[in-house]
Design a protein around this motif. Structure first.
Motif, PDB file in Angstrom:
ATOM      1  N   SER A  41       0.826  -1.205   0.000  1.00  0.00           N
ATOM      2  CA  SER A  41       0.000   0.000   0.000  1.00  0.00           C
ATOM      3  C   SER A  41       0.862   1.256   0.000  1.00  0.00           C
ATOM      4  O   SER A  41       1.655   1.488   0.908  1.00  0.00           O
ATOM      5  N   GLY A  42       0.698   2.069  -1.048  1.00  0.00           N
ATOM      6  CA  GLY A  42       1.412   3.330  -1.122  1.00  0.00           C
ATOM      7  C   GLY A  42       2.803   3.251  -1.687  1.00  0.00           C
ATOM      8  O   GLY A  42       3.377   4.285  -2.059  1.00  0.00           O
ATOM      9  N   GLU A  43       3.396   2.053  -1.775  1.00  0.00           N
ATOM     10  CA  GLU A  43       4.784   1.955  -2.215  1.00  0.00           C
ATOM     11  C   GLU A  43       4.932   2.253  -3.702  1.00  0.00           C
ATOM     12  O   GLU A  43       5.967   2.742  -4.137  1.00  0.00           O
ATOM     13  N   GLY A  44       3.902   1.928  -4.478  1.00  0.00           N
ATOM     14  CA  GLY A  44       3.962   2.231  -5.902  1.00  0.00           C
ATOM     15  C   GLY A  44       4.132   3.717  -6.146  1.00  0.00           C
ATOM     16  O   GLY A  44       4.928   4.141  -6.997  1.00  0.00           O
ATOM     17  N   GLU A  45       3.423   4.509  -5.375  1.00  0.00           N
ATOM     18  CA  GLU A  45       3.525   5.955  -5.530  1.00  0.00           C
ATOM     19  C   GLU A  45       4.858   6.482  -5.017  1.00  0.00           C
ATOM     20  O   GLU A  45       5.410   7.441  -5.568  1.00  0.00           O
ATOM     21  N   SER A  46       5.386   5.856  -3.968  1.00  0.00           N
ATOM     22  CA  SER A  46       6.690   6.306  -3.459  1.00  0.00           C
ATOM     23  C   SER A  46       7.793   5.987  -4.458  1.00  0.00           C
ATOM     24  O   SER A  46       8.748   6.765  -4.615  1.00  0.00           O
ATOM     25  N   VAL A  47       7.684   4.841  -5.171  1.00  0.00           N
ATOM     26  CA  VAL A  47       8.663   4.512  -6.211  1.00  0.00           C
ATOM     27  C   VAL A  47       8.542   5.500  -7.358  1.00  0.00           C
ATOM     28  O   VAL A  47       9.546   5.970  -7.917  1.00  0.00           O
ATOM     29  N   ARG A  48       7.297   5.829  -7.734  1.00  0.00           N
ATOM     30  CA  ARG A  48       7.103   6.822  -8.790  1.00  0.00           C
ATOM     31  C   ARG A  48       7.712   8.175  -8.391  1.00  0.00           C
ATOM     32  O   ARG A  48       8.398   8.814  -9.199  1.00  0.00           O
ATOM     33  N   ALA A  49       7.453   8.572  -7.147  1.00  0.00           N
ATOM     34  CA  ALA A  49       7.990   9.855  -6.677  1.00  0.00           C
ATOM     35  C   ALA A  49       9.511   9.845  -6.703  1.00  0.00           C
ATOM     36  O   ALA A  49      10.150  10.858  -7.053  1.00  0.00           O
ATOM     37  N   ARG A  50      10.119   8.717  -6.337  1.00  0.00           N
ATOM     38  CA  ARG A  50      11.576   8.617  -6.360  1.00  0.00           C
ATOM     39  C   ARG A  50      12.097   8.730  -7.786  1.00  0.00           C
ATOM     40  O   ARG A  50      13.100   9.418  -8.049  1.00  0.00           O
ATOM     41  N   ALA A  51      11.428   8.056  -8.723  1.00  0.00           N
ATOM     42  CA  ALA A  51      11.852   8.116 -10.121  1.00  0.00           C
ATOM     43  C   ALA A  51      11.781   9.544 -10.647  1.00  0.00           C
ATOM     44  O   ALA A  51      12.711  10.029 -11.324  1.00  0.00           O
ATOM     45  N   GLU A  52      10.700  10.250 -10.334  1.00  0.00           N
ATOM     46  CA  GLU A  52      10.551  11.621 -10.805  1.00  0.00           C
ATOM     47  C   GLU A  52      11.562  12.544 -10.145  1.00  0.00           C
ATOM     48  O   GLU A  52      12.111  13.445 -10.783  1.00  0.00           O
ATOM     49  N   GLU A  53      11.825  12.315  -8.852  1.00  0.00           N
ATOM     50  CA  GLU A  53      12.821  13.111  -8.135  1.00  0.00           C
ATOM     51  C   GLU A  53      14.194  12.988  -8.783  1.00  0.00           C
ATOM     52  O   GLU A  53      14.944  13.967  -8.895  1.00  0.00           O
ATOM     53  N   LEU A  54      14.519  11.775  -9.238  1.00  0.00           N
ATOM     54  CA  LEU A  54      15.849  11.519  -9.790  1.00  0.00           C
ATOM     55  C   LEU A  54      15.960  11.870 -11.270  1.00  0.00           C
ATOM     56  O   LEU A  54      17.058  11.793 -11.834  1.00  0.00           O
TER      57      LEU A  54
END
Length: 409
Positions: free
Chosen positions: A42-55
């Motif tokens: 739960s929620g990890e998919g969005e955190s991975v997306r946020a990390r990808a966009e951050e980088l």
């Protein structure tokens, strides 16, 4: 000049985070693909997306491959009772087939020039990814900075921190890969052969000491070798849809009762010895129950030959032999062997143990024998005492003759 486009298999971990930033600095247009094979809670998919966009990812894809993984890989691992070297359910290794295929699909659909993954050259995952990419899209360049640059996790951490990106201390120490089949934990203590992983290295399974004092009883239903139902302590059955739902539920339940931890050590396909921690409660529960049901309905010869073939099949998948036609032959055998593997199994989970309590099936060999008057240790109406004596006499003859022959030497 148009930038070259690369699709990176992205988990959000240390290796793929380093790769993304490195590619961007080299001038690549980086697309990230996160293939969900059960590792996104739960929620990890969005955190991975946020990390990808951050980088610096220009576009991020999440592909849900859980149902396909279960149908194409997991069901046959259970039918085969496959445990690598007798104990390890090939947690993430067998998932790489599906992950790599989906990454290639994203690359082809987006006109990429190259595909990248964050595997090192010291393990087997780099071979798994390359095997799929070479087979399905040989025109794509394969870029592997962690393998090619032979970087340490400390060097990757420093690279990211110098550019202002945060890095979790745990990811610096351990490489953690999670999926439906299970979770692997590499690094630290696993680099040697003596030390066990500390308690804070495990991701979701409880220690035996912390597991509940009272266990739980499961009733697992199988149809032709596939689990179709599961109830806990007589409660309403766990929903069996989607197809991986029972396995997912057993991962959580088994983890609560201290089931599924282990450390696997064995030779890799590239020849070195590897050691890795794993958590795989669901697979260990289902394989134990499935094997118990097979003992009730399959002949000794079926079980013996199937054990050999099932191990070979699982080893080939683990070692990235994905597209050899012989795997289709193996799967045909496994499907055939499961025609009578239908019934129910009672299993108890208690303090890290998986204890089969009993099984029943309309194809029970035990029941069929009893119907003919044959009960082990009690008696039989199918032969007389004299016939039993004659059988024992004849059965002992080869050994007796060999013993006499040996006395002459």
């Amino acid at each position: 000049m148009t930038k070259r486009k690369i699709v990176l298999a992205f988990s959000g971990g240390l290796d793929t985070s380093y790769a993304l930033v490195s590619f961007r600095e080299q001038g690549w247009e980086v697309i990230t693909a996160n293939i969900d094979t059960g590792g996104l809670h739960s929620g990890e998919g969005e955190s991975v997306r946020a990390r990808a966009e951050e980088l610096g990812s220009v576009q991020h894809f999440v592909v849900d491959a859980r149902e396909e993984l279960y149908r194409r890989v997991i069901t046959y691992a259970i039918k085969a009772n496959y445990l690598r070297n007798g104990g390890y359910p090939s947690c993430v290794g067998a998932e790489r087939l599906i992950q790599a295929e989906k990454v290639v699909q994203v690359a082809l659909e987006n006109g990429a020039d190259a595909v990248a993954h964050g595997s090192t050259g010291a393990g087997a995952d780099h071979v798994r990814y390359d095997a799929v990419i070479r087979a399905l899209a040989p025109q794509l360049e394969i870029v592997t900075p962690i393998r090619d640059e032979r970087l340490t996790r400390e060097q990757e951490t420093t690279f990211l921190q110098e550019r202002g990106y945060e890095v979790s201390a745990k990811t610096t120490t351990y490489s953690i890969n999670e999926g439906l089949i299970g979770t692997t934990i590499g690094g630290g203590e696993t680099y040697g052969s003596w030390d066990y992983l500390p308690e804070d290295a495990w991701t979701y399974t409880k220690s035996v000491d912390d597991a509940p004092a009272e266990g739980v009883e499961l009733l697992l239903g199988f149809e032709q070798g596939e689990v179709v139902s599961c109830s806990v302590d007589g409660a309403a059955p766990i929903a069996a849809t989607p197809n991986y739902a029972i396995l997912k539920a057993l991962n959580e339940l088994g983890g609560e009762h201290g089931v599924g931890r282990g450390i696997h050590m064995g030779s890799t396909m590239v020849g070195n010895l590897a050691r890795v921690g794993f958590e795989a409660p669901g697979m260990l529960i289902l394989i134990a129950a499935h094997r118990e049901l097979e003992r009730l309905v399959l002949s000794n010869r079926q079980q013996a030959f199937k054990a050999t073939l099932g191990t070979t099949y699982g080893d080939l998948l683990h070692e990235a032999v994905y597209y050899d036609p012989i795997l289709d032959d193996f799967r045909a055998f496994l499907d055939s062997s499961q025609q009578r593997v239908t019934g129910e199994v009672r299993v108890r989970l208690h303090k890290g143990n998986v204890v089969p309590l009993g099984s029943r099936s309309p194809f029970s060999l035990l029941d069929a024998a009893a119907q003919q008057g044959v009960v082990y240790g009690y008696g039989s109406s199918l032969w007389t005492g004299e016939q039993a004596r004659a059988f024992a006499h004849m059965y002992a003859m080869p050994g007796a003759i060999a013993q006499v022959a040996g006395m002459k030497s």
